[in-house]
Design a protein around this motif. Sequence first.
Motif, mmCIF file in Angstrom:
data_model
loop_
_atom_site.group_PDB
_atom_site.id
_atom_site.type_symbol
_atom_site.label_atom_id
_atom_site.label_comp_id
_atom_site.label_asym_id
_atom_site.label_seq_id
_atom_site.Cartn_x
_atom_site.Cartn_y
_atom_site.Cartn_z
ATOM 1 N N ALA A 76 0.813 -1.224 0.000
ATOM 2 C CA ALA A 76 0.000 0.000 0.000
ATOM 3 C C ALA A 76 0.843 1.270 0.000
ATOM 4 C CB ALA A 76 -0.919 0.000 1.232
ATOM 5 N N ASN A 77 2.182 1.113 -0.044
ATOM 6 C CA ASN A 77 3.068 2.278 -0.013
ATOM 7 C C ASN A 77 4.177 2.108 -1.049
ATOM 8 O OD1 ASN A 77 2.275 3.826 2.695
ATOM 9 N ND2 ASN A 77 2.251 1.631 3.139
ATOM 10 N N THR A 78 4.726 3.240 -1.488
ATOM 11 C CA THR A 78 5.786 3.182 -2.487
ATOM 12 C C THR A 78 7.158 3.314 -1.832
ATOM 13 O OG1 THR A 78 5.823 5.574 -2.879
ATOM 14 C CG2 THR A 78 4.260 4.242 -4.183
ATOM 15 N N LEU A 79 8.151 2.856 -2.540
ATOM 16 C CA LEU A 79 9.525 2.979 -2.067
ATOM 17 C C LEU A 79 9.957 4.438 -2.062
ATOM 18 C CD1 LEU A 79 12.204 1.736 -1.222
ATOM 19 C CD2 LEU A 79 12.683 1.258 -3.634
ATOM 20 N N VAL A 80 9.584 5.172 -3.091
ATOM 21 C CA VAL A 80 9.910 6.603 -3.150
ATOM 22 C C VAL A 80 9.289 7.346 -1.971
ATOM 23 C CG1 VAL A 80 9.473 8.730 -4.428
ATOM 24 C CG2 VAL A 80 10.283 6.710 -5.644
ATOM 25 N N GLU A 84 11.285 9.465 0.984
ATOM 26 C CA GLU A 84 10.997 10.880 1.268
ATOM 27 C C GLU A 84 10.687 11.085 2.744
ATOM 28 O OE1 GLU A 84 7.818 11.827 -1.351
ATOM 29 O OE2 GLU A 84 9.116 12.133 -3.104
ATOM 30 N N GLN A 85 9.833 10.199 3.288
ATOM 31 C CA GLN A 85 9.438 10.318 4.685
ATOM 32 C C GLN A 85 10.618 10.041 5.609
ATOM 33 O OE1 GLN A 85 6.087 7.853 5.655
ATOM 34 N NE2 GLN A 85 5.838 8.704 7.712
ATOM 35 N N PHE A 86 11.420 9.026 5.258
ATOM 36 C CA PHE A 86 12.570 8.648 6.068
ATOM 37 C C PHE A 86 13.583 9.788 6.145
ATOM 38 C CE2 PHE A 86 16.750 6.207 6.161
ATOM 39 C CZ PHE A 86 16.707 5.936 7.523
ATOM 40 N N GLU A 87 13.846 10.444 5.019
ATOM 41 C CA GLU A 87 14.805 11.544 5.019
ATOM 42 C C GLU A 87 14.287 12.728 5.840
ATOM 43 O OE1 GLU A 87 17.695 13.787 1.825
ATOM 44 O OE2 GLU A 87 15.580 13.563 1.299
ATOM 45 N N ILE A 112 15.233 8.101 -6.138
ATOM 46 C CA ILE A 112 15.658 8.391 -4.762
ATOM 47 C C ILE A 112 17.096 8.901 -4.765
ATOM 48 C CG2 ILE A 112 16.136 7.381 -2.497
ATOM 49 C CD1 ILE A 112 13.877 5.325 -3.153
ATOM 50 N N TYR A 113 17.951 8.230 -5.532
ATOM 51 C CA TYR A 113 19.365 8.627 -5.611
ATOM 52 C C TYR A 113 19.504 10.053 -6.152
ATOM 53 C CZ TYR A 113 24.234 8.658 -7.203
ATOM 54 O OH TYR A 113 25.550 8.985 -7.413
ATOM 55 N N ASP A 114 18.692 10.387 -7.160
ATOM 56 C CA ASP A 114 18.806 11.704 -7.793
ATOM 57 C C ASP A 114 18.225 12.842 -6.958
ATOM 58 O OD1 ASP A 114 20.064 10.587 -9.957
ATOM 59 O OD2 ASP A 114 18.269 10.485 -11.213
ATOM 60 N N PHE A 115 17.164 12.548 -6.195
ATOM 61 C CA PHE A 115 16.439 13.632 -5.523
ATOM 62 C C PHE A 115 16.544 13.617 -3.994
ATOM 63 C CE2 PHE A 115 14.268 13.035 -9.617
ATOM 64 C CZ PHE A 115 14.464 14.298 -10.150
ATOM 65 N N GLN A 116 16.827 12.476 -3.386
ATOM 66 C CA GLN A 116 17.047 12.435 -1.929
ATOM 67 C C GLN A 116 18.549 12.350 -1.682
ATOM 68 O OE1 GLN A 116 13.748 11.127 -2.768
ATOM 69 N NE2 GLN A 116 13.338 13.043 -1.696
#
Length: 400
Positions: A76-80, A84-87, A112-116
């Motif tokens: 029910a959740n995405t990796l992206v 985002e939430q973890f960061e 994730i690599y490019d934006f987080q």
Amino acid sequence: MEALLLKSNLLIRDQKLDFRRFLFDKIDWNDRLIGVLGARGTGKTTLLLQLAVQEFTPQNTGRVLYTSLDDIYFSANTLVGLAEQFEKLGGEILILDEVHKYPNWAREIKNIYDFQRGLKIIFTGSSIIDMIKENADLSRRAIFYNLPGLSFREYLNISGLGNFKAIELESLIKGHESIANKITKDFKPLIHFPNYLKAGYYPFFKENPNTYYIRIEQVLKLILEIDLQFIKGIDSHNLRKLYQLLYILSQSVPFTPNISKLSEKIGITRNTLLLYLSYLEKAKIINSLQANGKSTSILQKPDKIYLENTNLGYAISKQEINTGNERETFFLNQLKNAGHEVHLPKYGDFSVNETYVFEIGGYNKSATQLQNQANSYVVSDGLEVGFKSKIPLWLFGFLY
């Protein structure tokens, strides 16, 4: 998110650090995107959890997050979204296990690599999946490593039988007499070598020796029935034929395969058989050997086929395996796992790095076949300490 952090912290808390695989110290953990590939059962999860222990601090329990991508959370959740939430919560190291279980994993990891940019990402996946060629082009971003099964040296160390260091191939060849004399001064490797050949390649041998081969059978089943389904072109109706192929190989290897006869016996086309052999090699179930100078394309017939490691032979055939086959399987496995190029030479059993030629045999094996050949050596089983160009077989288990 909170549930994932709780699971992660519990796993990190319970992870032991008494033994670490050789690869742990070879990986440059400073890179921001790291992929660890390897067959099932070789210890990838343990390796990542040990990294998490090293990075974990009681003052900041949310700094590191370990999760497997087959967790129900991702239904029910995405990796992206997780990243985002973890960061935002102060997370710094995101450890992702079994990434190939998640649809579009490569594209999302790329994003994730490019934006987080505050996150470091370490992930594992099956060796069957050719991650480097994913269309998201992770190859330009990720540094990949491969984790094989235990070497003989690691088996001894994890069993509490010693604390031996790895030996470079050139050092082993040039100084094998003094190296073997030093190791065998207070230790008898030939007592433990047969145990490793039968049941010491996969780290889970320590959990319950009585069910070790059952575990190997389960690993094979998962590879053939689940992992292979991620490969385009695999026909699920041929699953039974894959089992049949594997059994035939376990009874015959090493051998020079007659692809036409083998494909006819199994009931698949020649090209399909060659394709499946390449998948079995990616899955670390077999090792193929090509003559020096031949191409290594998928549809190129291998000159010899071996099981990937000696333990597989005992698990599949349920009986003692041919001694000569066992010796060659071990030698090829340890050299390839240590990163060396191995081919079939005109004379001898193996050519390594296009420099050395080795003939494998028993205690009394002579060098007759290798006369007048430069950089040629006899590798003898049952020999504790070698002499000049005769090297003990067990010593090649110290290469990684």
